[in-house]
Design an enzyme around this catalytic site. Sequence first.
Site, PDB file in Angstrom:
ATOM      1  N   ASN A  19       0.893  -1.126  -0.021  1.00 50.86           N
ATOM      2  CA  ASN A  19       0.019   0.005   0.010  1.00 50.86           C
ATOM      3  C   ASN A  19       0.713   1.370  -0.010  1.00 50.86           C
ATOM      4  O   ASN A  19       1.346   1.572   1.073  1.00 50.86           O
ATOM      5  CB  ASN A  19      -0.917   0.072   1.216  1.00 50.86           C
ATOM      6  CG  ASN A  19      -2.178   1.060   1.128  1.00 50.86           C
ATOM      7  OD1 ASN A  19      -1.746   2.116   0.665  1.00 50.86           O
ATOM      8  ND2 ASN A  19      -3.235   0.715   1.856  1.00 50.86           N
ATOM      9  N   ASP A  75      -0.183  -3.423  10.648  1.00 50.63           N
ATOM     10  CA  ASP A  75      -1.483  -3.671  10.035  1.00 50.63           C
ATOM     11  C   ASP A  75      -2.313  -2.698  10.822  1.00 50.63           C
ATOM     12  O   ASP A  75      -2.125  -2.510  12.051  1.00 50.63           O
ATOM     13  CB  ASP A  75      -1.471  -5.150  10.732  1.00 50.63           C
ATOM     14  CG  ASP A  75      -2.846  -5.685  10.145  1.00 50.63           C
ATOM     15  OD1 ASP A  75      -2.696  -5.812   8.723  1.00 50.63           O
ATOM     16  OD2 ASP A  75      -3.955  -6.162  10.688  1.00 50.63           O
TER      17      ASP A  75
HETATM   18  P1  ITT Z   1      -0.155  -4.279   3.596  1.00 51.22           P
HETATM   19  O1  ITT Z   1      -0.891  -5.414   4.372  1.00 51.22           O
HETATM   20  O2  ITT Z   1       0.438  -4.646   2.406  1.00 51.22           O
HETATM   21  O3  ITT Z   1       0.643  -3.279   4.404  1.00 51.22           O
HETATM   22  P2  ITT Z   1      -3.074  -3.255   3.409  1.00 51.22           P
HETATM   23  O4  ITT Z   1      -3.766  -2.177   2.548  1.00 51.22           O
HETATM   24  O5  ITT Z   1      -3.711  -4.331   3.351  1.00 51.22           O
HETATM   25  O6  ITT Z   1      -1.642  -3.461   2.899  1.00 51.22           O
HETATM   26  P3  ITT Z   1      -3.814  -2.690   6.254  1.00 51.22           P
HETATM   27  O7  ITT Z   1      -4.016  -4.249   6.450  1.00 51.22           O
HETATM   28  O8  ITT Z   1      -2.691  -2.258   7.074  1.00 51.22           O
HETATM   29  O9  ITT Z   1      -2.961  -2.498   4.899  1.00 51.22           O
HETATM   30  O10 ITT Z   1      -4.911  -1.920   6.298  1.00 51.22           O
HETATM   31  C1  ITT Z   1      -6.437  -2.518   5.929  1.00 51.22           C
HETATM   32  C2  ITT Z   1      -7.036  -1.348   5.077  1.00 51.22           C
HETATM   33  O11 ITT Z   1      -7.602  -0.446   6.168  1.00 51.22           O
HETATM   34  C3  ITT Z   1      -6.421  -0.709   4.228  1.00 51.22           C
HETATM   35  O12 ITT Z   1      -6.321  -1.355   3.139  1.00 51.22           O
HETATM   36  C4  ITT Z   1      -7.196   0.700   3.887  1.00 51.22           C
HETATM   37  O13 ITT Z   1      -8.414   0.491   3.317  1.00 51.22           O
HETATM   38  C5  ITT Z   1      -7.679   0.787   5.442  1.00 51.22           C
HETATM   39  N1  ITT Z   1      -6.944   1.727   6.299  1.00 51.22           N
HETATM   40  C6  ITT Z   1      -5.671   1.528   7.173  1.00 51.22           C
HETATM   41  N2  ITT Z   1      -5.372   2.875   7.353  1.00 51.22           N
HETATM   42  C7  ITT Z   1      -5.884   3.704   7.071  1.00 51.22           C
HETATM   43  C8  ITT Z   1      -5.966   5.091   6.991  1.00 51.22           C
HETATM   44  O14 ITT Z   1      -4.972   5.893   7.527  1.00 51.22           O
HETATM   45  N3  ITT Z   1      -6.886   5.617   6.294  1.00 51.22           N
HETATM   46  C9  ITT Z   1      -7.700   5.191   5.456  1.00 51.22           C
HETATM   47  N4  ITT Z   1      -7.970   3.870   5.430  1.00 51.22           N
HETATM   48  C10 ITT Z   1      -6.888   3.229   6.112  1.00 51.22           C
END
Ligand code: ITT
Length: 194
Positions: A19, A75
């Site tokens: 991400n 995460d």
């Molecule tokens: P990685 O596991 O590859 O790092 P990911 O997108 O799956 O990437 P996460 O599991 O940490 O990352 O996050 C889950 C989702 O939560 C992410 O895809 C976003 O849709 C949402 N999210 C997390 N932090 C956020 C933020 O600061 N603002 C908006 N949405 C967020």
Amino acid sequence: MKAVEDMPQLYDLYFVSSNKHKYDETKQILKSFGISVGFYKYELEEIQSSSLKLIAAKKAFQAFSKLKKPIIVEDAGLFIDSLGGFPGPYSSYVFKTIGNNGILNLLNKNRKAKFISIIHYCDQNCSKHFVAEITGKISQIQQGKGWGYDPIFIPKNFKQTFAEILDKNIVSHRYIALKKFTSWYLHKKKQNDR
Ligand code: ITT
């Protein structure tokens, strides 16, 4: 395995994630604490678990075993009170499937929610995590152009969503977790340099 961004410069620390939004925020936040961080764009396998800590730990071990350099992973998840903490650990899948409009359609009066971030650091000697949360509420409609759940999350003491406020990177769950990480990491570096 994809290429490392910003090569050929080498970093002491890498953020491993699929991400880019999370990396951009992490880079900006760590820069404000005087730390440079490289990006290793990689699709980490996410285990099915109700524990963000466990998910983050597994991601960190995967990332370290691939890169063999000091890394951090994150995460994060959005936890909505009236939905029993949903989407929580399933935030990524829920965003890709029902998205922000799907979440808005599930909610009634109680709109309390929180974002949680776990930053997990790993090197050859050490594995450590840092937890942070920010409380707030879910907006009535999507407001602003942000990534993920930013257009629907209004942090406590604010009137606008994360997508609208300029201060996200000095108040967010990610900022608080990275601030905790930074004070530990800089102390550890100082001790190692002695
Ligand atoms: P990685 O596991 O590859 O790092 P990911 O997108 O799956 O990437 P996460 O599991 O940490 O990352 O996050 C889950 C989702 O939560 C992410 O895809 C976003 O849709 C949402 N999210 C997390 N932090 C956020 C933020 O600061 N603002 C908006 N949405 C967020």
